[in-house]
Design a protein around this motif. Structure first.
Motif, PDB file in Angstrom:
ATOM      1  N   LEU A 135       0.835  -1.197   0.000  1.00 23.92           N
ATOM      2  CA  LEU A 135       0.000   0.000   0.000  1.00 23.92           C
ATOM      3  C   LEU A 135       0.868   1.245   0.000  1.00 23.92           C
ATOM      4  O   LEU A 135       1.292   1.726   1.053  1.00 23.92           O
ATOM      5  N   THR A 136       1.175   1.757  -1.166  1.00 22.09           N
ATOM      6  CA  THR A 136       1.926   3.005  -1.289  1.00 22.09           C
ATOM      7  C   THR A 136       1.684   3.573  -2.681  1.00 22.09           C
ATOM      8  O   THR A 136       1.294   2.851  -3.595  1.00 22.09           O
ATOM      9  N   THR A 137       1.935   4.867  -2.834  1.00 23.13           N
ATOM     10  CA  THR A 137       1.713   5.506  -4.130  1.00 23.13           C
ATOM     11  C   THR A 137       2.977   5.450  -4.981  1.00 23.13           C
ATOM     12  O   THR A 137       4.080   5.241  -4.468  1.00 23.13           O
ATOM     13  N   GLN A 138       2.807   5.665  -6.278  1.00 27.23           N
ATOM     14  CA  GLN A 138       3.968   5.700  -7.169  1.00 27.23           C
ATOM     15  C   GLN A 138       4.867   6.888  -6.842  1.00 27.23           C
ATOM     16  O   GLN A 138       6.090   6.800  -6.987  1.00 27.23           O
ATOM     17  N   ARG A 139       4.272   7.969  -6.403  1.00 21.60           N
ATOM     18  CA  ARG A 139       5.085   9.125  -6.008  1.00 21.60           C
ATOM     19  C   ARG A 139       5.996   8.770  -4.829  1.00 21.60           C
ATOM     20  O   ARG A 139       7.179   9.126  -4.803  1.00 21.60           O
ATOM     21  N   PRO A 169      -4.818   2.275  -7.989  1.00 24.28           N
ATOM     22  CA  PRO A 169      -4.468   3.540  -7.328  1.00 24.28           C
ATOM     23  C   PRO A 169      -4.080   3.330  -5.861  1.00 24.28           C
ATOM     24  O   PRO A 169      -4.829   2.744  -5.083  1.00 24.28           O
ATOM     25  N   GLY A 170      -2.872   3.783  -5.523  1.00 20.18           N
ATOM     26  CA  GLY A 170      -2.412   3.721  -4.141  1.00 20.18           C
ATOM     27  C   GLY A 170      -1.914   2.370  -3.676  1.00 20.18           C
ATOM     28  O   GLY A 170      -1.633   2.188  -2.485  1.00 20.18           O
ATOM     29  N   ALA A 171      -1.780   1.404  -4.582  1.00 19.79           N
ATOM     30  CA  ALA A 171      -1.329   0.079  -4.159  1.00 19.79           C
ATOM     31  C   ALA A 171      -0.741  -0.689  -5.332  1.00 19.79           C
ATOM     32  O   ALA A 171      -0.958  -0.368  -6.495  1.00 19.79           O
ATOM     33  N   CYS A 172       0.019  -1.722  -4.975  1.00 22.49           N
ATOM     34  CA  CYS A 172       0.642  -2.591  -5.970  1.00 22.49           C
ATOM     35  C   CYS A 172       0.641  -4.007  -5.406  1.00 22.49           C
ATOM     36  O   CYS A 172       1.021  -4.216  -4.249  1.00 22.49           O
ATOM     37  N   THR A 173       0.211  -4.965  -6.211  1.00 29.79           N
ATOM     38  CA  THR A 173       0.224  -6.364  -5.790  1.00 29.79           C
ATOM     39  C   THR A 173       1.350  -7.100  -6.508  1.00 29.79           C
ATOM     40  O   THR A 173       1.496  -6.986  -7.727  1.00 29.79           O
ATOM     41  N   ILE A 174       2.164  -7.807  -5.745  1.00 29.71           N
ATOM     42  CA  ILE A 174       3.274  -8.564  -6.326  1.00 29.71           C
ATOM     43  C   ILE A 174       2.741  -9.921  -6.783  1.00 29.71           C
ATOM     44  O   ILE A 174       2.348 -10.760  -5.973  1.00 29.71           O
ATOM     45  N   ASP A 175       2.716 -10.123  -8.095  1.00 25.47           N
ATOM     46  CA  ASP A 175       2.184 -11.358  -8.676  1.00 25.47           C
ATOM     47  C   ASP A 175       3.262 -12.399  -8.966  1.00 25.47           C
ATOM     48  O   ASP A 175       2.960 -13.586  -9.103  1.00 25.47           O
ATOM     49  N   ASP A 176       4.508 -11.946  -9.100  1.00 28.54           N
ATOM     50  CA  ASP A 176       5.611 -12.875  -9.387  1.00 28.54           C
ATOM     51  C   ASP A 176       6.820 -12.436  -8.563  1.00 28.54           C
ATOM     52  O   ASP A 176       7.672 -11.681  -9.027  1.00 28.54           O
ATOM     53  N   TYR A 177       6.865 -12.918  -7.321  1.00 29.05           N
ATOM     54  CA  TYR A 177       7.922 -12.525  -6.389  1.00 29.05           C
ATOM     55  C   TYR A 177       9.308 -12.871  -6.933  1.00 29.05           C
ATOM     56  O   TYR A 177      10.243 -12.074  -6.848  1.00 29.05           O
ATOM     57  N   LYS A 178       9.440 -14.065  -7.510  1.00 24.36           N
ATOM     58  CA  LYS A 178      10.758 -14.515  -7.978  1.00 24.36           C
ATOM     59  C   LYS A 178      11.292 -13.625  -9.100  1.00 24.36           C
ATOM     60  O   LYS A 178      12.496 -13.370  -9.174  1.00 24.36           O
ATOM     61  N   ALA A 179      10.399 -13.136  -9.962  1.00 31.07           N
ATOM     62  CA  ALA A 179      10.837 -12.259 -11.046  1.00 31.07           C
ATOM     63  C   ALA A 179      11.384 -10.948 -10.488  1.00 31.07           C
ATOM     64  O   ALA A 179      12.434 -10.458 -10.930  1.00 31.07           O
ATOM     65  N   LEU A 180      10.685 -10.391  -9.501  1.00 33.00           N
ATOM     66  CA  LEU A 180      11.177  -9.152  -8.887  1.00 33.00           C
ATOM     67  C   LEU A 180      12.474  -9.393  -8.126  1.00 33.00           C
ATOM     68  O   LEU A 180      13.362  -8.540  -8.105  1.00 33.00           O
ATOM     69  N   GLN A 181      12.579 -10.543  -7.501  1.00 34.89           N
ATOM     70  CA  GLN A 181      13.801 -10.871  -6.773  1.00 34.89           C
ATOM     71  C   GLN A 181      15.001 -10.933  -7.715  1.00 34.89           C
ATOM     72  O   GLN A 181      16.098 -10.458  -7.375  1.00 34.89           O
ATOM     73  N   LYS A 182      14.801 -11.487  -8.912  1.00 38.93           N
ATOM     74  CA  LYS A 182      15.894 -11.543  -9.886  1.00 38.93           C
ATOM     75  C   LYS A 182      16.309 -10.132 -10.308  1.00 38.93           C
ATOM     76  O   LYS A 182      17.505  -9.856 -10.468  1.00 38.93           O
TER      77      LYS A 182
END
Length: 238
Positions: free
Chosen positions: A181-185, A215-228
């Protein structure tokens, strides 16, 4: 403006027991602090204190994340020095020397805090030296993290920094579907990117199925991809 938060005495006691500073502290210490601790809540982007403000004590994070930063005199640029999460404390420098705040503290996400006033804490540090030793260990760890943060800012690409911050805000959860729960800014502030630059990376990740944006949030759908990406082992996106 900060707002007060309804938190029962047992809840405050449980929060204090989770913080490293109070691990193995005598029950009497926890009871004294829980009685006096003031629960506060802040929305994402809200300022908690400003550099130069008078210090009223130590703040313990119950939930959410707080960014510790310094801005230039005109407020046009900001250097993020630390990101403080649940079960951590901040404001310890001003607590120890009774000087003004040395940096700005801003809610990176919606967060709940406990304010522990200096007048309540200092006698306990004198009466229970183990607390003072633990506080020094926390200070040392904070300096190590600040050094890493500054090194990343200088030598790590923006995309990698953004992935690192998202994983940090996920609270250590490696499960797909974790919501941040955070904004892009706010994300841009934390990694030294404009809102447009942040949006460009996030939108590319969304197209690849790594995250979902609302708006105001982001859900991580592929943790391993972001980890790489955070580890620098995947090619960047533009």
């Amino acid at each position: 403006m900060r707002s007060s938060l309804a938190l029962s005495l047992p809840d405050k006691r449980a929060v204090l027991l989770r913080h490293k500073l109070f691990w193995e502290a005598p029950q009497a210490v926890i009871e004294r602090l829980a009685l006096r601790a003031q629960p506060l809540s802040f929305r994402s982007g809200q300022r908690i204190f400003r550099r130069g403000d008078e210090s009223h004590g130590l703040l313990a994070v119950v939930s959410g994340h707080v960014r510790i930063s310094a801005a230039d005199p005109e407020g046009r640029s900001e250097l993020v020095m630390n990101l403080i999460g649940p079960d951590e404390v901040f404001g310890e420098i001003a607590l120890l020397d009774d000087g003004p705040r040395t940096a700005d503290a801003i809610a990176a996400t919606r967060c709940c805090l406990l304010l522990l006033e200096r007048r309540d804490l200092l006698p306990l540090l004198n009466d229970f030296p183990v607390l003072a030793v633990r506080l020094l260990a926390i200070l040392s760890g904070r300096l190590r993290r600040t050094s890493q943060q500054l090194s990343d800012r200088a030598f790590v690409c923006a995309e990698q920094r953004l992935a690192k911050v998202l994983l940090t805000l996920a609270g250590g959860s490696d499960r797909d579907g974790t919501r941040v729960l955070t904004t892009q800014r706010e994300l841009g502030h934390m990694v030294g990117l404009s809102r447009e630059g942040t949006n460009r990376h996030l939108s590319a990740w969304q197209r690849k199925g790594y995250i979902s944006l609302v708006p105001g949030a982001c859900t991580i759908d592929d943790y391993k991809a972001l980890q790489k990406i955070a580890q620098g082992s995947e090619a960047g996106v533009t």
